[in-house]
Design an enzyme around this catalytic site. Structure first.
Site, PDB file in Angstrom:
ATOM      1  N   ASP A 146     -58.324  15.109  12.341  1.00 40.72           N
ATOM      2  CA  ASP A 146     -57.991  13.690  12.385  1.00 40.72           C
ATOM      3  C   ASP A 146     -59.244  12.831  12.510  1.00 40.72           C
ATOM      4  OD1 ASP A 146     -56.624  11.324  12.644  1.00 40.72           O
ATOM      5  OD2 ASP A 146     -56.148  11.599  14.759  1.00 40.72           O
ATOM      6  N   ASP A 341     -58.652   6.793   6.544  1.00 43.63           N
ATOM      7  CA  ASP A 341     -57.993   7.628   7.553  1.00 43.63           C
ATOM      8  C   ASP A 341     -57.487   8.926   6.938  1.00 43.63           C
ATOM      9  OD1 ASP A 341     -56.899   8.347  10.017  1.00 43.63           O
ATOM     10  OD2 ASP A 341     -54.995   7.345   9.601  1.00 43.63           O
TER      11      ASP A 341
END
Ligand SMILES: *[C@@H]1O[C@H](CO)[C@@H](O)[C@H](O)[C@H]1NC(C)=O
Ligand SMILES: *[C@@H]1O[C@H](CO)[C@@H](O)[C@H](O)[C@H]1NC(C)=O
Ligand SMILES: *[C@@H]1O[C@H](CO)[C@@H](O)[C@H](O)[C@H]1NC(C)=O
Length: 463
Positions: A146, A341
């Site tokens: 992440d 992201d």
């Protein structure tokens, strides 16, 4: 490539992949626009993992969390409606998080309430996983990676409350190299949120949708690849964890704050990492720390926000559909800002930018029958009976001229032959940050060069 040693199936995959690389100019009306011509069937989820088990020993193998290459519940098909609603939960969290810290608290307070409380898995479901080793002797764990958060953590025993995971819990008492961080250590104060229990530092991370991890802050040897064995890596040993995290053992934090993997290993890897997300759940990509960028990578400045130090921002300046730039004022993008992201699935654009994209895309797709919308995706087509389809190209243009010519698999999200949807969505509010999601990053070498403040995209990084 896989061309020289392939089974029938992977040869077929290679063939359709090669097809998808063709961009053929077709005459449509008076204009010539650039389009992808591709077999639709190739975009349906495969059932066999076509990636070799023993991949490059210098890179971590990245696979989609669902699908035949995943070490977690291989073969289990995702529930798409749930996947997309969890994606929206993550986006709401990011929007809330980013706007609260830029002094818009009052206008944004209502958004937090929109986050579905039951999902508990906005990190994980639509995501990519890698295997890493913790402790001595090393034990392998599958973790979600992440770029939108910093602290790496895994569930540990003894556990007060852990969500179900595929692998056995990490037991720090069985690792000869584990140690707890004490409360008065400066390492403890690197954490965003910490507390003290019997002199030992505890961490807490909340992901906004009620998923969270809490536990002792410790250090141990992290084994990324056989040649990357990293002693004294700081991570969270979670004993109170909520959320599904896709049955992964934890999370690998690639944000830019001091506690993240990249920051901790800055002296070793020079503040550079890169990844490539595979186009289908039956192939694999990579995650690599350090190293030079491939020569075909084009860079755009990496932007930072002092109020949001974890996130990677960049300047989206234009969008092209079918090879032509859409009439969108640059201020539409600059007012909202754009975040890159790895954990958001579908790219979110400022509302007027999305409206322009959708309208042009629909104009160039009138020869196909439209299908009902699916969750957040409102521009869907029914390709039943069509062997190949022709779809306009989509390119995202960034400051400095770096262009991401979105792979075909990043333009349409194919649920099945009768429902393939434009894989972009609009934000509710013009001031909400735009987000480049992972679907649009597929097959690109995405290079994060923190030292030189730049982000790069290189085509054909993986299959
Ligand atoms: C770390 O702290 C936990 C909780 O207090 C304790 O049970 C454990 O023995 C400690 N481990 C080491 C290596 O000190
Ligand atoms: C396939 O697509 C074309 C548009 O190019 C359409 O006209 C045709 O009817 C489709 N074929 C089938 C069998 O649906
Ligand atoms: C797939 O196809 C069926 C019709 O055959 C449709 O009803 C369904 O909603 C489609 N989409 C998904 C996400 O399953």
């Amino acid at each position: 490539m896989a061309l020289f040693h392939c089974s029938l199936l992977s040869c077929y995959a290679f063939f359709v992949l090669a097809l998808s690389l063709l961009q053929s100019p077709l005459v449509h009306g008076r204009e010539t626009e650039s389009r992808h011509v591709v077999s639709v069937r190739s975009l349906l989820p495969g059932s066999v993992c076509s990636s070799p088990r023993d991949s490059n020993p210098f890179m971590l193998k990245v696979v989609h969390r669902h699908g035949p290459c995943s070490p977690l519940t291989p073969g289990q098909k995702p529930d798409y409606t749930e996947l997309l609603s969890q994606d929206q939960a993550r986006v709401n969290w990011l929007h809330h998080w980013i706007s609260t810290s830029s002094n818009q608290k009052s206008t944004r307070a209502s958004l937090a309430a929109n986050i579905p409380a039951s999902s508990g898995g906005s990190i994980g479901t639509g995501n990519y996983v890698v295997n890493v080793g913790f402790g001595t002797p090393t034990k392998e764990f599958t973790v979600v990676f992440d770029t939108g958060s910093d602290l790496t953590w895994i569930q540990c025993s003894p556990c007060r409350s852990c969500y179900p995971q595929q692998q056995q819990l990490f037991d720090p008492s069985r690792s000869s190299t584990y140690s707890n961080i004490s409360c008065n250590s400066p390492k403890c104060s690197q954490l965003d949120s910490s507390s003290c229990l019997a002199g030992r530092c505890r961490y807490e991370v909340d992901y906004g949708d009620k998923s969270q991890s809490e536990g002792f802050f410790g250090s141990d040897t992290l084994t990324l690849t056989p040649s990357d064995v990293l002693p004294n890596f700081l991570f969270g040993c979670g004993d109170q964890n909520k959320g599904l995290f896709g049955q992964a053992a934890g999370l690998l934090g690639l944000g830019r704050q001091p506690v993240s993997l990249v920051s901790q290993l800055k002296s070793k890897y020079g503040g550079v990492f890169s990844y490539c997300l595979p186009s289908t759940s039956s192939s694999s990509g990579y995650l690599k720390l350090g190293g030079g960028a491939p020569s075909n990578v084009n860079f755009t400045p990496m932007r930072a926000s002092s109020s949001q130090p974890s996130f990677y921002f960049l300047d989206l300046v234009a969008i092209e559909v079918g090879g032509k730039q859409l009439p969108i004022s640059q201020t539409v993008f600059s007012n909202a800002g754009t975040l890159l992201d790895s954990g958001t699935v579908i790219t979110r654009l400022p509302p007027s930018a999305y409206a322009a994209l959708r309208s042009r895309f629909r104009q160039l797709m009138t020869m196909y029958k439209m299908a009902p919308p699916q969750s957040i995706l409102d521009t869907c087509y029914d390709f039943t009976g069509n062997d190949t389809v022709s779809v306009p190209t989509v390119a995202l243009v960034f400051g400095g001229g770096a262009t991401l010519n979105v792979d075909f698999t990043g333009i349409l999200y194919v649920f099945n032959m009768s429902q393939a949807c434009l894989a972009f969505a609009g934000n509710d509010d013009a001031s909400d940050v735009g987000i480049i999601g992972n679907v649009q990053q597929k097959r690109f070498d995405v290079v994060y060069d923190i030292t030189n403040s730049r982000i790069g995209f290189g085509a054909n990084g993986c299959s």
